[in-house]
Design a protein around this motif. Structure first.
Motif, short mmCIF file in Angstrom:
data_model
loop_
_atom_site.label_atom_id
_atom_site.label_comp_id
_atom_site.label_asym_id
_atom_site.label_seq_id
_atom_site.Cartn_x
_atom_site.Cartn_y
_atom_site.Cartn_z
N ARG A 58 0.85 -1.19 0.00
CA ARG A 58 0.00 0.00 0.00
C ARG A 58 0.89 1.24 0.00
NH1 ARG A 58 -1.73 -1.73 5.52
NH2 ARG A 58 0.15 -2.95 5.04
N LEU A 59 0.36 2.33 -0.55
CA LEU A 59 1.12 3.57 -0.54
C LEU A 59 0.18 4.76 -0.60
CD1 LEU A 59 1.18 4.82 -3.68
CD2 LEU A 59 2.79 2.94 -4.00
N VAL A 60 0.74 5.92 -0.26
CA VAL A 60 0.03 7.19 -0.37
C VAL A 60 0.73 8.01 -1.44
CG1 VAL A 60 -0.80 9.24 0.82
CG2 VAL A 60 -0.59 7.08 2.08
N GLN A 61 0.04 8.22 -2.56
CA GLN A 61 0.56 9.02 -3.66
C GLN A 61 0.23 10.49 -3.39
OE1 GLN A 61 2.38 8.70 -6.34
NE2 GLN A 61 1.89 10.60 -7.42
N ILE A 62 1.26 11.32 -3.34
CA ILE A 62 1.11 12.72 -2.98
C ILE A 62 1.20 13.60 -4.23
CG2 ILE A 62 2.11 14.64 -1.70
CD1 ILE A 62 0.81 12.60 0.12
N GLY A 63 0.22 14.47 -4.39
CA GLY A 63 0.25 15.49 -5.43
C GLY A 63 0.44 16.85 -4.80
N CYS A 64 1.49 17.56 -5.18
CA CYS A 64 1.78 18.83 -4.51
C CYS A 64 1.72 20.04 -5.45
CB CYS A 64 3.11 18.77 -3.77
SG CYS A 64 4.47 18.09 -4.69
N ASP A 65 1.12 19.85 -6.62
CA ASP A 65 0.67 20.96 -7.46
C ASP A 65 -0.61 20.49 -8.12
OD1 ASP A 65 1.51 19.21 -9.46
OD2 ASP A 65 3.25 20.40 -10.02
N LEU A 66 -1.24 21.32 -8.93
CA LEU A 66 -2.54 20.90 -9.47
C LEU A 66 -2.44 19.69 -10.39
CD1 LEU A 66 -4.32 24.33 -10.06
CD2 LEU A 66 -4.58 22.74 -8.15
N PRO A 67 -1.51 19.62 -11.34
CA PRO A 67 -1.41 18.39 -12.14
C PRO A 67 -1.11 17.17 -11.27
CG PRO A 67 -0.23 20.19 -13.20
CD PRO A 67 -0.60 20.68 -11.85
#
Length: 293
Positions: A58-67
């Protein structure tokens, strides 16, 4: 004529021994590549399978800008082993403010954060390494906005803290930290670790804890209780020893876990169980819809 030197090919890490109990990669960026190659959500399958083969299921995918935030949500919708986090990274905020786009960006982050497979608001926080003094006020305002969003939605907050320890702790105290607060890629020493532990924050350690010169970081790990620990890659960066400098991936988490177990003086299965339990307690089960506390 002297022949032109060719760049050395990047080392490709070999798979480590599998962990005895599956764990969670608490923070990764599978959409980011070092050569700028675009990654599709569908193409993540082999990366996730390689991680699962060594006990990182399992993992947490992080988005740190809008795309990146849009990608994180799509990845969590497409892959059962993926949950998402969305935010505006502190280094993104000054530029958005300067172009008048920050308010609209906040609105989209808030919309995406309401998705049931988004369990994290983050990474948000402060970064005084890359942003000069002129960017500090808007970074701090943005951090306060993300703290409020996490509390309003009842989701975990993942905090980015680079060269800004005192202000990060101060602002969390002033705003009132969410019940689930995670210091992503913890980078302080034992005194900061004690301050965070006293406040009930979770500390997430990356491959940097395996570096030979990271004595203060290992001292911080040593004073962190098992029930407040997480592990992460921050891939494609911060690759653990002995592959430092190569591209990181969730499949290399076992290297970090085994070093952590050695520092803590606990058996690897014991640490793995704690890391898994802590992540599920913070984010809820990967297999079920999220229910806010």
């Amino acid at each position: 004529m002297t022949p032109r030197a060719e760049a050395a090919p990047e080392r490709v890490p070999t798979a480590p021994d599998p962990l005895p109990v599956p764990v969670v990669d608490n923070h990764t960026h599978l959409d980011i590549t070092r050569d700028g190659t675009e990654v599709s959500v569908e193409a993540l399958g082999p990366v996730l399978a390689a991680a699962a083969d060594v006990g990182v299921d399992r993992l947490v995918q992080i988005g740190c800008d809008l795309p990146g935030a849009r990608f994180a949500v799509a990845a969590a919708e497409h892959h059962a082993g993926v949950l998402a986090g969305v935010a505006l990274h502190p280094n993104e905020v000054p530029g958005l403010a300067a172009t008048g786009e920050l308010t609209a960006a906040y609105a989209e982050i808030e919309r995406l954060a309401a998705h049931p497979r988004v369990r994290v608001v983050g990474e948000s926080g402060l970064d005084y390494f890359r942003t000069g003094p002129d960017g500090v006020p808007v970074q701090q305002e943005s951090f306060r906005w993300h703290i409020d969003l996490a509390k309003r939605l009842g989701k975990a907050l993942q905090v980015h803290d680079r060269d800004s320890h005192d202000d990060v702790v101060r602002i969390l105290d002033e705003e009132g930290a969410p019940p689930a607060t995670v210091m992503h890629c913890f980078s302080g020493g034992p005194e900061l670790a004690r301050q965070c532990v006293e406040r009930g924050y979770h500390l997430s350690f990356s491959g940097t804890v395996t570096f030979k010169n990271a004595t203060a970081l290992r001292d911080a790990l040593a004073v962190t209780p098992l029930d407040l620990l997480l592990v992460e890659t921050d891939a494609p960066y911060l690759t653990p020893h002995p592959w430092r400098g190569a591209t990181n991936s969730p499949a290399l988490v076992p290297l970090t876990v085994r070093v952590m177990a050695g520092v803590l003086g606990v058996a690897v299965p014991t640490l793995c169980e704690a890391l898994s339990d802590n992540a599920e307690r913070l984010y809820g089960p990967w297999s079920a819809p999220f229910a806010a506390p």
